[in-house]
Design an enzyme around this catalytic site. Structure first.
Site, short mmCIF file in Angstrom:
data_model
loop_
_atom_site.label_atom_id
_atom_site.label_comp_id
_atom_site.label_asym_id
_atom_site.label_seq_id
_atom_site.Cartn_x
_atom_site.Cartn_y
_atom_site.Cartn_z
N SER A 138 0.86 -1.19 0.00
CA SER A 138 0.00 0.00 0.00
C SER A 138 0.89 1.24 0.00
O SER A 138 2.03 1.18 0.47
CB SER A 138 -0.87 0.02 1.26
OG SER A 138 -1.59 1.24 1.33
N TYR A 151 -3.60 -0.48 10.46
CA TYR A 151 -3.43 -0.86 9.03
C TYR A 151 -2.06 -0.40 8.52
O TYR A 151 -1.34 -1.16 7.87
CB TYR A 151 -4.56 -0.25 8.20
CG TYR A 151 -4.49 -0.60 6.73
CD1 TYR A 151 -4.63 -1.91 6.29
CD2 TYR A 151 -4.28 0.39 5.78
CE1 TYR A 151 -4.57 -2.23 4.94
CE2 TYR A 151 -4.22 0.09 4.43
CZ TYR A 151 -4.37 -1.23 4.01
OH TYR A 151 -4.30 -1.54 2.67
O1 NJP Z 1 -9.84 -5.61 -1.22
P1 NJP Z 1 -11.12 -6.56 -1.30
P2 NJP Z 1 -8.73 -5.19 -2.31
N1 NJP Z 1 -7.54 -15.56 3.69
O2 NJP Z 1 -11.72 -6.46 0.06
C1 NJP Z 1 -9.24 -11.90 0.53
C2 NJP Z 1 -4.42 -3.63 -0.74
N2 NJP Z 1 -4.78 -2.22 -0.94
O3 NJP Z 1 -8.83 -5.94 -3.55
O4 NJP Z 1 -11.31 -14.54 1.88
C3 NJP Z 1 -7.66 -15.56 2.35
O5 NJP Z 1 -11.95 -6.23 -2.49
C4 NJP Z 1 -10.74 -11.70 0.24
O6 NJP Z 1 -11.39 -12.94 -0.01
P3 NJP Z 1 -12.30 -13.77 1.09
C5 NJP Z 1 -5.10 -4.27 0.45
O7 NJP Z 1 -4.45 -3.99 1.66
C6 NJP Z 1 -6.04 -1.87 -1.30
O8 NJP Z 1 -8.72 -3.72 -2.38
O9 NJP Z 1 -13.14 -14.64 0.21
N3 NJP Z 1 -8.10 -14.51 1.65
C7 NJP Z 1 -10.69 -10.90 -1.05
O10 NJP Z 1 -10.52 -11.75 -2.16
C8 NJP Z 1 -4.97 -5.74 0.08
O11 NJP Z 1 -3.75 -6.26 0.51
C9 NJP Z 1 -6.34 -0.51 -1.47
O12 NJP Z 1 -13.05 -12.75 1.89
C10 NJP Z 1 -8.47 -13.41 2.32
C11 NJP Z 1 -9.43 -10.05 -0.88
O13 NJP Z 1 -8.65 -10.65 0.17
C12 NJP Z 1 -5.02 -5.73 -1.46
O14 NJP Z 1 -4.85 -4.37 -1.85
C13 NJP Z 1 -5.36 0.46 -1.27
C14 NJP Z 1 -8.39 -13.34 3.73
C15 NJP Z 1 -9.75 -8.62 -0.49
O15 NJP Z 1 -10.51 -8.01 -1.51
C16 NJP Z 1 -6.30 -6.26 -2.06
O16 NJP Z 1 -7.41 -5.58 -1.48
C17 NJP Z 1 -4.10 0.06 -0.89
C18 NJP Z 1 -7.90 -14.48 4.41
N4 NJP Z 1 -7.81 -14.50 5.75
C19 NJP Z 1 -3.81 -1.27 -0.73
N5 NJP Z 1 -8.84 -12.12 4.13
C20 NJP Z 1 -7.70 -0.04 -1.87
N6 NJP Z 1 -8.63 -0.94 -2.23
O17 NJP Z 1 -7.93 1.19 -1.87
C21 NJP Z 1 -9.19 -11.46 3.02
O18 NJP Z 1 -3.19 1.01 -0.68
N7 NJP Z 1 -8.98 -12.22 1.92
#
Ligand code: NJP
Length: 235
Positions: A138, A151
């Site tokens: 990030s 975070y």
């Molecule tokens: O978020 P979201 P993003 N085990 O909520 C999975 C970074 N980032 O795509 O497990 C396995 O739409 C969850 O799947 P599920 C951010 O920190 C973002 O934006 O089925 N999987 C879903 O597929 C992150 O590292 C922004 O709930 C787990 C996914 O993670 C990355 O981008 C800005 C899990 C999250 O999808 C992707 O986030 C920035 C687990 N324990 C950095 N927990 C931004 N969006 O603005 C969650 O600077 N997941």
């Protein structure tokens, strides 16, 4: 030879876009997230478009789930070329409002999950003397803001984990790249993609393009770090 990529957090948001992009390039994608229904739907979509996708529904913060899954993958595919550490969670509130359980949740996914997946694959990549680990960190791996203490701490730590690893494995031919996005219009922290307020944010596909750029660098080139923001976001 067929390339294989593991993508965590592939069920939605950035991970889903990365999976679609890499599959479209002919890479066999191995999708990881907890929600098996969303993973099944994505697998079907990729296969209907002529791509190759497999999935493992698991919690990346649980070693007891990660380790056997990686062992299964390695016996099934014999080689993993790319690991995309993308899964992540966050929440934002005043410092004193953070409960211990919320601290644990964020650190467990963002740090421990990244650690577990990477650790499970580094030995394999060292043996092959090749491999590429890309982490979606990030822009708050490099700056802090009010209400973002936990975070930001998790993302600083994730960045440090990968930065030190980069120095350890470079001589073994393993590339370690970190991407630092600004605001991306995904489901992150309960955001609703497509809302008017977010219309100028980055799209998940913008980050998928960044991952593609990093992975497709010539063999002698490694993109160590890549920061990307919406033009309208102050940084
Ligand atoms: O978020 P979201 P993003 N085990 O909520 C999975 C970074 N980032 O795509 O497990 C396995 O739409 C969850 O799947 P599920 C951010 O920190 C973002 O934006 O089925 N999987 C879903 O597929 C992150 O590292 C922004 O709930 C787990 C996914 O993670 C990355 O981008 C800005 C899990 C999250 O999808 C992707 O986030 C920035 C687990 N324990 C950095 N927990 C931004 N969006 O603005 C969650 O600077 N997941």
């Amino acid at each position: 030879m067929q390339k294989n990529a593991i993508i965590t957090g592939a069920s939605r948001g950035i991970g889903r876009a990365v999976a679609l992009e890499l599959a479209q390039q002919g890479i066999q994608v191995i999708l990881i997230a907890r929600n098996s229904q969303e993973l099944t739907e994505l697998q079907t979509q990729i296969e209907q478009a002529g791509g190759k996708a497999d999935f493992y529904a698991l919690d990346i913060a649980q070693a007891s789930e990660v380790q056997p899954a990686i062992e299964q993958m390695l016996s099934k595919y014999s080689q993993v070329d790319y690991l995309i550490n993308n899964a992540g969670v966050g929440s934002f509130q005043e410092f004193e409002a953070f409960e211990e359980a919320e601290l644990d949740r964020i650190l467990n996914v963002n740090i421990k999950g990244t650690f577990l997946l990477t650790k499970a694959l580094v030995k394999h990549m060292k043996t092959r003397q090749q491999g590429h680990i890309v982490t979606i960190a990030s822009d708050v791996s490099k700056r802090t803001f009010p209400n973002g203490s936990v975070y930001c701490a998790s993302k600083y730590a994730q960045d440090a984990l990968m930065s030190a690893l980069r120095k350890e494995v470079r001589s073994a031919g393993i590339k370690v790249s970190t991407i630092y996005p600004g605001l991306v219009d995904t489901h992150f922290n309960g955001n609703k993609p497509g809302e008017d307020d977010n219309k100028n944010w980055l799209k998940p596909e913008d980050i998928a393009q960044s991952v593609s750029y990093v992975l497709n660098a010539p063999a002698h080139v490694v993109v160590d770090e890549l920061m990307i923001h919406p033009l309208e976001q102050e940084y």
